[in-house]
Scaffold this motif. Structure first.
Motif, short mmCIF file in Angstrom:
data_model
loop_
_atom_site.label_atom_id
_atom_site.label_comp_id
_atom_site.label_asym_id
_atom_site.label_seq_id
_atom_site.Cartn_x
_atom_site.Cartn_y
_atom_site.Cartn_z
N TYR A 28 27.13 31.90 29.04
CA TYR A 28 26.49 32.46 27.86
C TYR A 28 25.07 31.92 27.69
O TYR A 28 24.18 32.61 27.21
N LYS A 43 24.57 41.53 27.16
CA LYS A 43 25.68 41.40 26.21
C LYS A 43 26.96 41.21 27.01
O LYS A 43 27.16 41.86 28.04
N ARG A 44 27.81 40.35 26.50
CA ARG A 44 29.07 40.09 27.20
C ARG A 44 30.03 41.26 26.99
O ARG A 44 30.14 41.79 25.89
N ARG A 45 30.70 41.62 28.05
CA ARG A 45 31.73 42.66 27.95
C ARG A 45 32.92 42.11 27.18
O ARG A 45 33.20 40.92 27.20
N ARG A 46 33.64 43.01 26.54
CA ARG A 46 34.85 42.60 25.83
C ARG A 46 35.95 42.17 26.80
O ARG A 46 36.74 41.30 26.50
N ILE A 47 35.96 42.81 27.96
CA ILE A 47 36.98 42.50 28.96
C ILE A 47 36.29 41.90 30.18
O ILE A 47 35.36 42.49 30.74
N ASP A 48 36.75 40.73 30.60
CA ASP A 48 36.19 40.07 31.77
C ASP A 48 36.71 40.71 33.05
O ASP A 48 37.62 41.54 33.02
N THR A 59 39.88 35.08 35.69
CA THR A 59 38.90 35.91 34.99
C THR A 59 37.50 35.34 35.15
O THR A 59 37.30 34.12 35.12
N PRO A 61 33.64 35.85 33.54
CA PRO A 61 32.86 36.50 32.47
C PRO A 61 31.72 37.32 33.05
O PRO A 61 31.10 36.93 34.04
#
Length: 163
Positions: A28, A43-48, A59, A61
């Motif tokens: 992050y 932006k980080r995805r909701r699903i890794d 998983t 990120p």
């Protein structure tokens, strides 16, 4: 009667560029630094990204950025995932329980074990100046180094399919 035969010789894959990034920061923080210095909006995805292993689901990120001005799509993904397995062993005595932890490192691309992050770039056009981008990434103080990886040398390309 005429028969037509379709021959599928090579894999149809989209061309992409891969930049290897070495940094000891968390994922992050690297995304935040790139947003600050490169004028991006990762932006980080909701699903890794999930890769099945022997008995674990590993998983990684992933952060996305769509540059509509240059018709380019960027994916920042961690190459390393560390799993800790705890086990409790008893030898039968009252106070003889032994706690042990097994730490295992897993890699998105195992042939690049020293790389911390990958920046995957899709672009239909040559609008993204790769030399400029890599030099801007290298100018970030918390990033040790960044360089372009030859995609022909990657053995596990299937792990780079993010969609």
């Amino acid at each position: 009667m005429v028969t037509h035969k379709l021959i599928y010789d090579e894999e149809m894959e989209e061309p992409f560029t891969l930049v290897a990034i070495h940094s000891s920061e968390e994922e992050y923080k690297v995304a935040y630094l790139m947003n600050q210095h490169l004028n991006t909006r990762f932006k980080r995805r909701r699903i890794d990204i999930d890769l099945p292993s022997k008995s674990l689901m590993i998983t990684f990120p992933i952060f996305d950025f769509l540059d509509e001005l240059n018709y380019a799509q960027f994916h920042l993904v961690s190459n390393k995932c560390r799993t800790v397995e705890a086990s409790l062993q008893s030898s039968g005595g009252l106070f003889s329980e032994i706690d042990s932890e097994k730490v295992t490192n897993h890699f998105l691309l195992p042939e690049f074990k020293k790389v911390d992050f990958f920046l995957k770039i899709y672009s239909d056009f040559e609008n993204v100046s790769l030399q400029s981008l890599v030099s801007q990434i290298n100018n970030i103080a918390q990033i040790v180094s960044a360089y372009v990886v030859e995609t022909e040398t990657i053995k596990s390309k299937n792990n780079l399919i993010f969609d």
